[in-house]
Design an enzyme around this catalytic site. Sequence first.
Site, PDB file in Angstrom:
ATOM      1  N   HIS A   1       0.876  -1.276   0.121  1.00 48.37           N
ATOM      2  CA  HIS A   1      -0.029   0.047  -0.112  1.00 48.37           C
ATOM      3  C   HIS A   1       0.700   1.072   0.028  1.00 48.37           C
ATOM      4  O   HIS A   1       1.768   1.168   0.479  1.00 48.37           O
ATOM      5  CB  HIS A   1      -0.930  -0.034   1.211  1.00 48.37           C
ATOM      6  CG  HIS A   1      -0.324  -0.211   2.446  1.00 48.37           C
ATOM      7  ND1 HIS A   1       0.035  -1.387   3.111  1.00 48.37           N
ATOM      8  CD2 HIS A   1       0.111   0.718   3.536  1.00 48.37           C
ATOM      9  CE1 HIS A   1       0.569  -1.374   4.186  1.00 48.37           C
ATOM     10  NE2 HIS A   1       0.815  -0.122   4.622  1.00 48.37           N
TER      11      HIS A   1
ATOM     12  N   HIS B   1       0.765   5.057   1.076  1.00 49.90           N
ATOM     13  CA  HIS B   1       0.160   6.119   1.863  1.00 49.90           C
ATOM     14  C   HIS B   1       0.035   7.601   1.056  1.00 49.90           C
ATOM     15  O   HIS B   1       1.239   8.107   0.721  1.00 49.90           O
ATOM     16  CB  HIS B   1       0.985   6.509   3.116  1.00 49.90           C
ATOM     17  CG  HIS B   1       1.034   5.219   4.017  1.00 49.90           C
ATOM     18  ND1 HIS B   1       0.331   5.207   5.491  1.00 49.90           N
ATOM     19  CD2 HIS B   1       1.752   4.109   4.069  1.00 49.90           C
ATOM     20  CE1 HIS B   1       0.564   3.893   5.961  1.00 49.90           C
ATOM     21  NE2 HIS B   1       1.405   3.261   5.009  1.00 49.90           N
TER      22      HIS B   1
HETATM   23  P1  AMP Z   1       2.104   0.261   7.168  1.00 53.94           P
HETATM   24  O1  AMP Z   1       2.010  -1.279   6.996  1.00 53.94           O
HETATM   25  O2  AMP Z   1       3.305   0.628   8.208  1.00 53.94           O
HETATM   26  O3  AMP Z   1       2.456   1.053   5.964  1.00 53.94           O
HETATM   27  O4  AMP Z   1       0.847   0.916   7.916  1.00 53.94           O
HETATM   28  C1  AMP Z   1      -0.348   0.149   7.820  1.00 53.94           C
HETATM   29  C2  AMP Z   1      -1.572   1.482   7.983  1.00 53.94           C
HETATM   30  O5  AMP Z   1      -2.547   0.751   7.958  1.00 53.94           O
HETATM   31  C3  AMP Z   1      -1.369   2.327   9.531  1.00 53.94           C
HETATM   32  O6  AMP Z   1      -1.102   3.581   8.812  1.00 53.94           O
HETATM   33  C4  AMP Z   1      -2.506   2.027   9.992  1.00 53.94           C
HETATM   34  O7  AMP Z   1      -3.333   2.891  10.688  1.00 53.94           O
HETATM   35  C5  AMP Z   1      -3.476   1.344   8.727  1.00 53.94           C
HETATM   36  N1  AMP Z   1      -4.579   0.533   9.171  1.00 53.94           N
HETATM   37  C6  AMP Z   1      -4.472  -0.510  10.120  1.00 53.94           C
HETATM   38  N2  AMP Z   1      -5.707  -1.245  10.097  1.00 53.94           N
HETATM   39  C7  AMP Z   1      -6.360  -0.485   9.306  1.00 53.94           C
HETATM   40  C8  AMP Z   1      -7.856  -0.478   8.954  1.00 53.94           C
HETATM   41  N3  AMP Z   1      -8.750  -1.556   9.162  1.00 53.94           N
HETATM   42  N4  AMP Z   1      -8.351   0.271   7.983  1.00 53.94           N
HETATM   43  C9  AMP Z   1      -7.661   1.219   7.644  1.00 53.94           C
HETATM   44  N5  AMP Z   1      -6.451   1.627   7.930  1.00 53.94           N
HETATM   45  C10 AMP Z   1      -5.899   0.704   8.609  1.00 53.94           C
END
Ligand code: AMP
Length: 140
Positions: free
Chosen positions: A103, A105
């Site tokens: 993903h 951001h």
């Molecule tokens: P990363 O894997 O470090 O790039 O970040 C994972 C991101 O997913 C974090 O910013 C979390 O706040 C976000 N996150 C975790 N669970 C959910 C969810 N159910 N829906 C939306 N965002 C999420």
Amino acid sequence: MPVYDPTNIFAKILRGELPCHKIYEDDKAFAFLDIMPRASGHALVLPKAAARNILDVSPDDLAYVMKVAQKIAKASVEVFGADGVTIQQFNESAGGQVVFHLHVHVIPRKAGVALKPPASVKEAPDVLADQAKQLSAALK
Ligand code: AMP
């Protein structure tokens, strides 16, 4: 490197098994709001194809996700009056990744406002719903 695990939370969102505040979808990509935004309007863009991160995604899927990230960045500026946009993408735990479906951001920024720490404050669902509505409309 570990292999893709289809039980990750974003795979469940992509399959419709868990809810999200969706802002964009086409045949190759999907985007929704981060529930713990580092800044207001923080969005996540995913390829629909199974990919753990930059180390296993196909170059075409990666390029496509960035194309959608650009659209969302522009929509964020329009909708939220952002002064700038921060793009982040983490790979493996050592690289800061927590959820193992690739993903990107897309974080709208206001001048002088620092990012919150990752996953620190849960946003109110009604705020996310309103932002998702505005962004979806701008992305049509
Ligand atoms: P990363 O894997 O470090 O790039 O970040 C994972 C991101 O997913 C974090 O910013 C979390 O706040 C976000 N996150 C975790 N669970 C959910 C969810 N159910 N829906 C939306 N965002 C999420």
